[in-house]
Design a protein around this motif. Structure first.
Motif, mmCIF file in Angstrom:
data_model
loop_
_atom_site.group_PDB
_atom_site.id
_atom_site.type_symbol
_atom_site.label_atom_id
_atom_site.label_comp_id
_atom_site.label_asym_id
_atom_site.label_seq_id
_atom_site.Cartn_x
_atom_site.Cartn_y
_atom_site.Cartn_z
ATOM 1 N N GLN A 68 0.865 -1.181 0.000
ATOM 2 C CA GLN A 68 0.000 0.000 0.000
ATOM 3 C C GLN A 68 0.904 1.234 0.000
ATOM 4 O O GLN A 68 1.951 1.238 0.631
ATOM 5 C CB GLN A 68 -0.913 0.013 1.239
ATOM 6 C CG GLN A 68 -1.996 -1.043 1.199
ATOM 7 C CD GLN A 68 -2.954 -0.857 0.024
ATOM 8 O OE1 GLN A 68 -3.359 0.249 -0.305
ATOM 9 N NE2 GLN A 68 -3.314 -1.973 -0.608
ATOM 10 N N GLY A 69 0.490 2.260 -0.715
ATOM 11 C CA GLY A 69 1.298 3.476 -0.783
ATOM 12 C C GLY A 69 2.376 3.415 -1.846
ATOM 13 O O GLY A 69 3.134 4.350 -2.029
ATOM 14 N N GLU A 70 2.455 2.262 -2.529
ATOM 15 C CA GLU A 70 3.401 2.128 -3.634
ATOM 16 C C GLU A 70 2.601 2.015 -4.924
ATOM 17 O O GLU A 70 1.479 1.510 -4.925
ATOM 18 C CB GLU A 70 4.249 0.872 -3.428
ATOM 19 C CG GLU A 70 5.463 0.815 -4.316
ATOM 20 C CD GLU A 70 6.396 -0.324 -3.929
ATOM 21 O OE1 GLU A 70 6.560 -1.242 -4.754
ATOM 22 O OE2 GLU A 70 6.939 -0.294 -2.809
ATOM 23 N N GLY A 71 3.175 2.491 -6.022
ATOM 24 C CA GLY A 71 2.493 2.408 -7.306
ATOM 25 C C GLY A 71 3.491 2.459 -8.439
ATOM 26 O O GLY A 71 4.702 2.452 -8.214
ATOM 27 N N MET A 72 2.967 2.503 -9.660
ATOM 28 C CA MET A 72 3.825 2.638 -10.828
ATOM 29 C C MET A 72 3.320 3.790 -11.675
ATOM 30 O O MET A 72 2.137 3.851 -12.004
ATOM 31 C CB MET A 72 3.839 1.352 -11.658
ATOM 32 C CG MET A 72 4.773 1.461 -12.864
ATOM 33 S SD MET A 72 4.997 -0.100 -13.742
ATOM 34 C CE MET A 72 6.134 -0.925 -12.630
ATOM 35 N N LEU A 73 4.236 4.707 -11.987
ATOM 36 C CA LEU A 73 3.917 5.850 -12.831
ATOM 37 C C LEU A 73 4.498 5.603 -14.220
ATOM 38 O O LEU A 73 5.710 5.459 -14.389
ATOM 39 C CB LEU A 73 4.496 7.137 -12.245
ATOM 40 C CG LEU A 73 4.152 8.409 -13.022
ATOM 41 C CD1 LEU A 73 2.658 8.722 -12.934
ATOM 42 C CD2 LEU A 73 4.975 9.591 -12.505
ATOM 43 N N PHE A 74 3.596 5.514 -15.193
ATOM 44 C CA PHE A 74 3.988 5.358 -16.590
ATOM 45 C C PHE A 74 4.166 6.755 -17.171
ATOM 46 O O PHE A 74 3.275 7.596 -17.056
ATOM 47 C CB PHE A 74 2.898 4.611 -17.360
ATOM 48 C CG PHE A 74 2.702 3.195 -16.877
ATOM 49 C CD1 PHE A 74 3.256 2.132 -17.572
ATOM 50 C CD2 PHE A 74 1.971 2.933 -15.730
ATOM 51 C CE1 PHE A 74 3.076 0.825 -17.128
ATOM 52 C CE2 PHE A 74 1.784 1.627 -15.279
ATOM 53 C CZ PHE A 74 2.338 0.571 -15.981
#
Length: 125
Positions: free
Chosen positions: A38-44
């Motif tokens: 949680q709180g992590e993601g991926m920015l394309f």
């Protein structure tokens, strides 16, 4: 993949974003991963704003995609089901797409019109 990271913020919420910048990184995205904190993601990050469409063919995690304008404003959000080929598209041309665990944006009260902040958005100006 060992991707570059950038810290983004949505109001008082911090996001540890992995950056998918090259065509190969964008194509692989979050495919085959079994978990994401949680709180992590991926920015394309794309070269220029165009209508972006995403699908989940080999992605095992339920995700929400935020389609983001150059200034960090969320244009629209789309909940995406794992291992499907349904297209989820931006409502207008965007350069950025942020994928987070499904429900993360809703739990934080972040919706279309909310603004993300981070160094990556300053670089596109």
């Amino acid at each position: 993949m060992n991707l570059q990271r950038s810290t983004l913020s949505a109001g008082m919420h911090q996001i540890d974003a992995q950056l998918a910048v090259t065509p190969a990184q964008r194509q692989t995205g979050l495919m085959f991963r079994k978990e994401m904190p949680q709180g992590e993601g991926m920015l394309f990050i794309f070269e220029e704003p165009v209508q972006q469409c995403f699908w989940m063919k080999n992605t095992l995690l339920p995700l929400t995609a935020a389609f983001v304008a150059d200034d960090g404003t969320i244009v629209n959000l789309a909940d995406m089901k794992p291992q499907t080929t349904d297209s989820h598209c931006s409502k207008k041309p965007v350069r950025y797409v942020l994928e987070m665990n499904v429900g993360w944006f809703a739990k934080k009260g972040i919706k279309a019109g909310s603004r993300l902040r981070g160094q990556v958005f300053q670089a596109s100006k």
